[in-house]
Design a protein around this motif. Structure first.
Motif, mmCIF file in Angstrom:
data_model
loop_
_atom_site.group_PDB
_atom_site.id
_atom_site.type_symbol
_atom_site.label_atom_id
_atom_site.label_comp_id
_atom_site.label_asym_id
_atom_site.label_seq_id
_atom_site.Cartn_x
_atom_site.Cartn_y
_atom_site.Cartn_z
ATOM 1 N N UNK A 1 0.836 -1.219 0.000
ATOM 2 C CA UNK A 1 0.000 0.000 0.000
ATOM 3 C C UNK A 1 0.867 1.265 0.000
ATOM 4 N N UNK A 2 1.888 1.268 -0.837
ATOM 5 C CA UNK A 2 2.836 2.384 -0.885
ATOM 6 C C UNK A 2 2.222 3.567 -1.634
ATOM 7 N N UNK A 3 2.264 4.737 -1.006
ATOM 8 C CA UNK A 3 1.732 5.956 -1.625
ATOM 9 C C UNK A 3 2.741 7.088 -1.466
ATOM 10 N N UNK A 4 3.082 7.753 -2.583
ATOM 11 C CA UNK A 4 3.996 8.896 -2.557
ATOM 12 C C UNK A 4 3.194 10.192 -2.462
ATOM 13 N N UNK A 5 3.719 11.156 -1.696
ATOM 14 C CA UNK A 5 3.051 12.445 -1.533
ATOM 15 C C UNK A 5 3.974 13.584 -1.991
ATOM 16 N N UNK A 6 3.379 14.742 -2.247
ATOM 17 C CA UNK A 6 4.124 15.875 -2.790
ATOM 18 C C UNK A 6 5.136 16.468 -1.803
ATOM 19 N N UNK A 7 4.965 16.204 -0.516
ATOM 20 C CA UNK A 7 5.890 16.774 0.486
ATOM 21 C C UNK A 7 7.051 15.827 0.794
ATOM 22 N N UNK B 1 7.087 12.587 1.249
ATOM 23 C CA UNK B 1 6.812 11.537 2.227
ATOM 24 C C UNK B 1 6.155 10.352 1.524
ATOM 25 N N UNK B 2 6.207 9.201 2.203
ATOM 26 C CA UNK B 2 5.662 7.956 1.659
ATOM 27 C C UNK B 2 4.904 7.247 2.779
ATOM 28 N N UNK B 3 3.697 6.802 2.492
ATOM 29 C CA UNK B 3 2.962 5.985 3.464
ATOM 30 C C UNK B 3 2.983 4.529 3.011
ATOM 31 N N UNK B 4 2.932 3.626 3.985
ATOM 32 C CA UNK B 4 2.970 2.208 3.646
ATOM 33 C C UNK B 4 2.518 1.370 4.836
ATOM 34 N N UNK B 5 2.246 0.113 4.561
ATOM 35 C CA UNK B 5 2.009 -0.917 5.571
ATOM 36 C C UNK B 5 3.081 -1.984 5.391
ATOM 37 N N UNK B 6 3.434 -2.670 6.484
ATOM 38 C CA UNK B 6 4.486 -3.694 6.412
ATOM 39 C C UNK B 6 4.043 -4.941 7.181
ATOM 40 N N UNK B 7 3.170 -5.760 6.582
ATOM 41 C CA UNK B 7 2.758 -6.993 7.265
ATOM 42 C C UNK B 7 3.931 -7.962 7.413
ATOM 43 N N UNK B 8 4.046 -8.533 8.614
ATOM 44 C CA UNK B 8 5.136 -9.480 8.889
ATOM 45 C C UNK B 8 4.618 -10.913 8.817
ATOM 46 N N UNK C 1 0.054 -6.363 9.962
ATOM 47 C CA UNK C 1 0.954 -5.216 10.121
ATOM 48 C C UNK C 1 0.719 -4.559 11.477
ATOM 49 N N UNK C 2 1.647 -3.701 11.875
ATOM 50 C CA UNK C 2 1.545 -3.023 13.179
ATOM 51 C C UNK C 2 1.060 -1.588 13.041
ATOM 52 N N UNK C 3 0.489 -1.231 11.899
ATOM 53 C CA UNK C 3 -0.042 0.113 11.706
ATOM 54 C C UNK C 3 0.607 0.817 10.529
ATOM 55 N N UNK C 4 -0.004 1.926 10.126
ATOM 56 C CA UNK C 4 0.507 2.678 8.977
ATOM 57 C C UNK C 4 1.650 3.598 9.394
ATOM 58 N N UNK C 5 2.702 3.574 8.588
ATOM 59 C CA UNK C 5 3.833 4.483 8.750
ATOM 60 C C UNK C 5 3.823 5.504 7.617
ATOM 61 N N UNK C 6 4.238 6.722 7.940
ATOM 62 C CA UNK C 6 4.554 7.723 6.924
ATOM 63 C C UNK C 6 5.992 8.155 7.174
#
Length: 492
Positions: free
Chosen positions: A98-104, A106-113, A209-214
């Motif tokens: 669920x990788x998303x790039x933003x204009x500032x 930054x990148x958001x993603x999830x990392x299921x283990x 995953x343990x939550x969304x990171x940006x």
């Protein structure tokens, strides 16, 4: 004259070559710097981005459980003694999704283990091997109700006796990790009081995953690459009692900014212990001719408040609840369970903690947290993230079967989440980074050396020519003078 002209020409050429070598040093260094930045920042097509999505280095989670060998005596008030069993090893995979790039930038993603058991790296079968440990759901309920009325605590006592709820359980390694059905949790689950009838430190978490990171991509500033901007939508944590303790600092440890300096701190955030921590430089060494800086978590990070006042915020709910040095109260981020984190074998813990239990043998080399980073790229070739999970125990006067229970920090298990560079990773690193860097350095310093050598040789030749020419002229003059003298003395 023609010979002297050639010598002077060579001298000038040598000077030019030397100057070129000197000029190339900052130029080549800048080129290398830009190449590293271009490949480290998180953008489509960069090496850093590819390695960030799927780590090229295999990651393993190894577990050791603590078998209590005198549990009957512990019920009578004796301090517990332990023998560790392990390791039980799992291959850990956590690709980014669920990788998303933003204009500032930054990148958001999830990392299921996902965890896969590795029998050849384990001492036995985790589903068959058993050990004796605390009934953690029971201790959690007792801990939550310890400040309630005496009557309610006595009701807990009666209920536990009625259903045969034991203080100690014989569990398999698989049970404590991935979950077993608990009778009290099952009862509470029927009334929607608990989300699951199972208890285990990773129950229901395999493949989640343990939550969304940006995070920052590093495109605007490479020193921010992979540093966390928000976790679960927030720029800070809320588990602790002051702003410093709740800081969300550093990376997740999978990718570090480049150009690592010995005097800097490497910050990382661990959702397992719900806090940020830092590492400091320990030593420099070489692995297969690759220079590495070892960074370790220092003892002061775990020190008690009198030794390190910055740790006051980790005393929850107030500073009156501070634990001895070497311990971290994790109950605020573990649904109220009396969980206490430490390093394995209580490394760096105060002596009072060691006096409460038997069987601990702390070793810095075996139980510390470390990152071995290549300084140019920041790549971590070796990582050991170690943590121990303990349960805070004490006497409960109104619960008959716990009224004599000793005060202790009862170890349950410890783990090492590790990554070690394979021969292929080392080979690829040398080919992609070290070889071009070595070649460029050889060219710039080679030109400088050739230029200096050529200048020295030509100066030597010029000096030698002058030394040869000067006596020759002197002999000619002397010969001319002698020919004007009479052949025989006194002859007219």
């Amino acid at each position: 004259m023609a010979g002297s002209g050639k010598v002077i020409g060579c001298l000038v050429f040598g000077c030019l070559i030397g100057v070129l070598g000197v000029v190339l040093i900052p130029v080549v260094n800048k080129v290398i710097h830009n190449m590293v930045v271009d490949q480290i920042v998180l953008k489509n097509g960069s090496t850093g981005y590819d390695n960030w999505i799927n780590a090229p280095v295999p990651v393993y989670a190894q577990y050791w459980v603590w078998d209590c060998i005198n549990h009957m005596e512990v019920l009578e008030g004796e301090k517990p003694h332990f023998v560790q069993k392990g390791p039980y090893t799992y291959r850990e995979m956590w690709p980014k999704e669920n990788i998303t790039f933003y204009d500032n930038y930054t990148i958001s993603y999830l990392a299921p283990k996902t965890y896969v058991f590795v029998p050849e790296m384990s001492v036995g079968d985790p589903q068959e091997d058993k050990f004796t440990t605390l009934n953690i759901p029971l201790m959690t309920i007792v801990n939550l109700l310890q400040y309630e009325s005496d009557l309610l605590q006595m009701l807990i006592d009666l209920m536990a006796r009625g259903i045969g709820y034991d203080t100690f359980l014989e569990l398999s390694v698989h049970d404590i990790l991935w979950g077993y059905k608990d009778p009290v949790l099952e009862f509470a689950f029927k009334f929607n009081l608990m989300p699951s009838p199972y208890f285990g430190f990773y129950a229901g978490k395999n493949g989640t995953n343990d939550g969304e990171y940006v995070i920052y991509s590093g495109e605007d500033d490479v020193q921010k690459v992979n540093k966390i901007f928000t976790y679960k939508g927030s720029t800070s944590l809320d588990f602790w009692s002051d702003e410093y303790a709740n800081m969300l600092n550093g990376t997740d440890g999978s990718l570090n900014p480049p150009f690592v300096k010995k005097d800097q701190k490497l910050w990382l955030f661990s959702s397992d212990i719900c806090r940020s921590a830092y590492l400091i430089y320990d030593k420099e060494y070489k692995y297969q001719n690759i220079k590495l800086y070892r960074f370790v978590v220092p003892p002061e990070l775990y020190a008690n408040v009198s030794m390190n006042p910055d740790n006051a915020g980790f005393c929850t709910p107030t500073i009156a609840n501070c634990l001895p040095g070497g311990l971290l109260n994790g109950s605020s981020c573990q649904q109220g369970a009396p969980v206490v984190f430490s390093l394995p074998h209580f490394l760096y813990a105060d002596q009072v903690v060691h006096d409460m239990v038997g069987g601990m043998n702390p070793s810095k080399e075996e139980h510390q947290i470390l990152f071995d980073a290549e300084p140019l790229t920041g790549a971590s070739l070796f990582v050991d993230k170690r943590i121990q999970i303990n349960i805070h125990t004490q006497p409960y006067p109104h619960i008959a079967f716990l009224k004599d229970f000793p005060k202790s920090f009862f170890p349950i298990l410890w783990l090492n989440e590790s990554a070690s560079a394979t021969d292929k990773v080392v080979h690829d690193f040398k080919h992609q980074v070290q070889t071009p860097q070595t070649a460029a350095t050889a060219v710039e310093y080679g030109l400088l050396s050739i230029g200096v050598l050529l200048v020295i040789v030509m100066i030597f030749v010029l000096i030698r020519r002058r030394q040869v020419t000067a006596p020759l002229k002197l002999n000619i003059n002397e010969k001319t003078t002698d020919e004007t003298k009479p052949l025989l003395a006194g002859t007219t």
